[in-house]
Design an enzyme around this catalytic site. Structure first.
Site, short mmCIF file in Angstrom:
data_model
loop_
_atom_site.label_atom_id
_atom_site.label_comp_id
_atom_site.label_asym_id
_atom_site.label_seq_id
_atom_site.Cartn_x
_atom_site.Cartn_y
_atom_site.Cartn_z
N HIS A 125 22.56 22.39 32.28
CA HIS A 125 22.45 23.40 31.22
C HIS A 125 21.10 24.12 31.19
CE1 HIS A 125 26.05 21.24 29.89
NE2 HIS A 125 26.40 22.42 29.43
N LYS B 129 29.10 30.53 30.25
CA LYS B 129 28.87 31.47 29.15
C LYS B 129 27.41 31.38 28.69
CE LYS B 129 32.36 34.04 27.99
NZ LYS B 129 33.52 33.76 27.17
N CYS C 205 21.92 15.09 26.28
CA CYS C 205 22.15 16.53 26.44
C CYS C 205 23.37 16.90 25.61
CB CYS C 205 22.38 16.89 27.91
SG CYS C 205 22.96 18.61 28.08
N CYS D 265 18.06 19.30 31.15
CA CYS D 265 19.32 18.95 31.83
C CYS D 265 19.51 19.94 32.99
CB CYS D 265 20.49 19.07 30.86
SG CYS D 265 22.08 19.12 31.70
#
Ligand code: MSP
Length: 529
Positions: free
Chosen positions: A158, A310, A130, A155
């Site tokens: 993420h 983010k 990842c 993942c």
């Protein structure tokens, strides 16, 4: 020769692929509060933060933005990561960047030593990688993709597909360190905190450790492997070494700062606790160096029930909060509202409510009232206390107990408990004023001595509060300290010792009290945007 105790604390070094959000700022503030607290306990203290600038993640971001990775890192550090420290009022002693020569040379020397001592060998590896985590994953760690990622492994952190990597690389013999790591966790039970994380790490290591791929030859954005220039080091291996490169460690001579401040306490998010509590101590063991003092894994800030990030567009910039509420409120809120070590949900409503109730009405209003009454009834001079009655003595006892409890909590890094303990003084003083009604006592000239005792006691309470809250809210406590005349009469706030705070009567009669603007001004609804 006995050496004086020291305290050293670090944050993770942050990836510069993007600007910081409040999750990063949370880690920074926690480490900063621990550093400031220890400093004010008279312990020689050193605190470190910095940026992690190598690896595929940064390289890809730079390429996507059409600049070199170094240009990208320089820009993000200058425009975002250094300014963050001022936004949230961090008093770090050093800031390390992994692209600095002082770091890269230590990485090379450290790993050359491991290679020379046969802890590193050449081998092949194929696995799921990842890039978001910069980590190989075991199939058990992965989730099945849905929607556009149907049929692929993703993942879970993420939410994006992992990549299959097959490489001929250098490997670190981590499998050899399982027993020594378990012994470390056993003999030093607070090495990993909180306990829930410790249990998780212990069972992970008990299942057996694999050797770790520590170099890459498919790209070149990293520290060169000194004995084989086709390879760069794996970004995590490079990054972890920042904790000692910043202390000036060298293979041939450890360095003065290293000797004084290592081992450090590492504050990290729980997502990266394994790197710090398994890989890093194994690396240090291989190099014959002492393992860290403690690895504390705090929880995640959640937005809408998910880890704020983010990449998921839930990131909130710290300045969005500090522009409205100020840096002190930011620092206070996250450390008080979330048990340090647990996850916590962020909401603007909760922040605004605590700001109003605890900071503006609780602490701020208390400070304003006492300072204003000394101005009005005592010509702006701290009055001399007469004999203390039970209620006055109680304030002193509450301060003593708060110091004891807060110190014990800070030793365990239970920052939220420490603040709660200190807040008993705010509540007690507010109750004391309501009961004693100094504004009524002031109307009876025969009770002037009683009036002076009440206001001197309240001023002493505020003196203690300023010192105890200074590590959390350095700006407002400094304002209050000055308004109490303590700066001139006693000395700078940052030099006041927490371990002496409970000794009563430090604020001398006659100290010059000045006016105090509201410490936590009212926030109007339209400021919240
Ligand atoms: N570069 C690595 C760390 C290397 S340390 C040798 C890294 N960087 S990171 O930029 O992804 O930042 C990681 C840290 O930021 C986390 O460990 C945590 O301290 C903090 N946080 C990032 N998102 C967070 C939340 N949503 N909530 C709380 N902390 C968060 O990993």
């Amino acid at each position: 020769m006995a050496t004086a105790p020291t305290f050293s604390v670090t944050t993770p070094i942050f990836y510069v692929n993007d600007a910081p959000h409040i999750g990063h700022a949370y880690t920074e503030v926690a480490a900063d509060v621990l550093a400031r607290w220890n400093r004010q306990c008279g312990v020689e203290t050193w605190s470190l933060t910095g940026t992690d600038e190598h690896g595929q993640k940064i390289l890809r971001t730079a390429v996507a933005n059409d600049v070199t990775p170094k240009e990208w890192a320089d820009k993000l550090v200058a425009d975002a990561w250094i300014p963050l420290l001022e936004t949230i009022d961090i008093a770090n002693d050093d800031f390390i960047r992994t692209t600095e020569e002082r770091h890269e040379s230590v990485v090379q020397a450290f790993l050359q030593k491991l290679y020379d001592d046969d802890f590193i060998y050449f081998g092949e590896y194929e696995g799921y990688y990842c890039v978001g985590c910069e980590e190989y994953k075991q199939p058990d760690d992965l989730a099945q993709g849905t929607g556009e990622f149907e049929g692929q492994y993703v993942c879970p952190i993420h939410g994006r597909p992992v990549e299959v990597l097959k490489e001929a690389n250098y490997f670190f013999r981590m499998s050899a360190f399982g027993d020594r790591l378990l012994e470390l966790y056993e003999t030093q039970p607070d090495f990993i905190q909180p306990d829930s994380l410790r249990n998780e790490i212990v069972s992970f290591v008990r299942r057996g450790l694999d050797d770790l791929s520590i170099s890459r030859q498919s790209f070149d954005w990293g520290v060169r492997v000194p004995w084989d220039e086709k390879h760069v080091f794996y970004v995590w291996f490079d990054a972890l070494i920042n904790y000692i490169s910043a202390l000036g460690w060298r293979a041939d001579q450890p360095g003065e700062l290293f000797q004084r401040f290592w081992p450090s306490n590492h504050i990290v998010g729980k997502d990266i606790a394994r790197f710090h509590a398994v890989i890093w101590p194994a690396m240090l063991m291989a190099a014959g160096l002492p393992t860290p003092r403690r690895v504390f894994g705090h929880g995640w800030l959640l937005v809408g029930g998910e880890k704020m990030s983010k990449s998921k567009l839930t990131g909130i910039a710290p300045a969005q909060i500090t522009d409205v509420f100020g840096s002190d409120a930011f620092r206070y809120y996250f450390l008080r509202a979330i048990s340090f070590g647990q996850d916590g949900s962020f909401s603007w409503e909760d922040l605004a409510a605590r700001y109003q109730a605890e900071l503006a009405n609780g602490f701020g209003n208390l400070a304003s009232r006492v300072v204003a009454m000394i101005g009005r009834y005592c010509d702006g001079r701290v009055p001399a206390a007469g004999d203390l009655d039970e209620a006055d003595a109680r304030i002193q006892q509450v301060v003593e107990l708060a110091v004891e409890r807060a110190s014990a909590a800070m030793d365990r890094f239970a920052i939220h408990e420490a603040i709660t303990a200190i807040w008993t003084i705010v509540d007690e003083l507010n109750g004391y004023l309501t009961e004693q009604e100094p504004w009524k006592v002031a109307k009876d000239e025969s009770k002037v001595e009683r009036l002076h005792t009440i206001l001197a006691t309240a001023a002493e309470g505020l003196r203690a509060l300023s010192v105890l809250l200074a590590p959390v809210m350095p700006k407002s406590t400094a304002q209050l300290w000055t308004a109490l005349g303590a700066d001139a009469a006693i000395g700078p706030l940052a030099e006041q010792r927490i371990d002496h705070v409970a000794s009563w009567g430090q604020l001398p009669a006659g100290a010059d009290v000045s006016t105090l603007p509201p410490l936590f001004p009212r926030i109007e609804a339209d400021q919240l945007g």
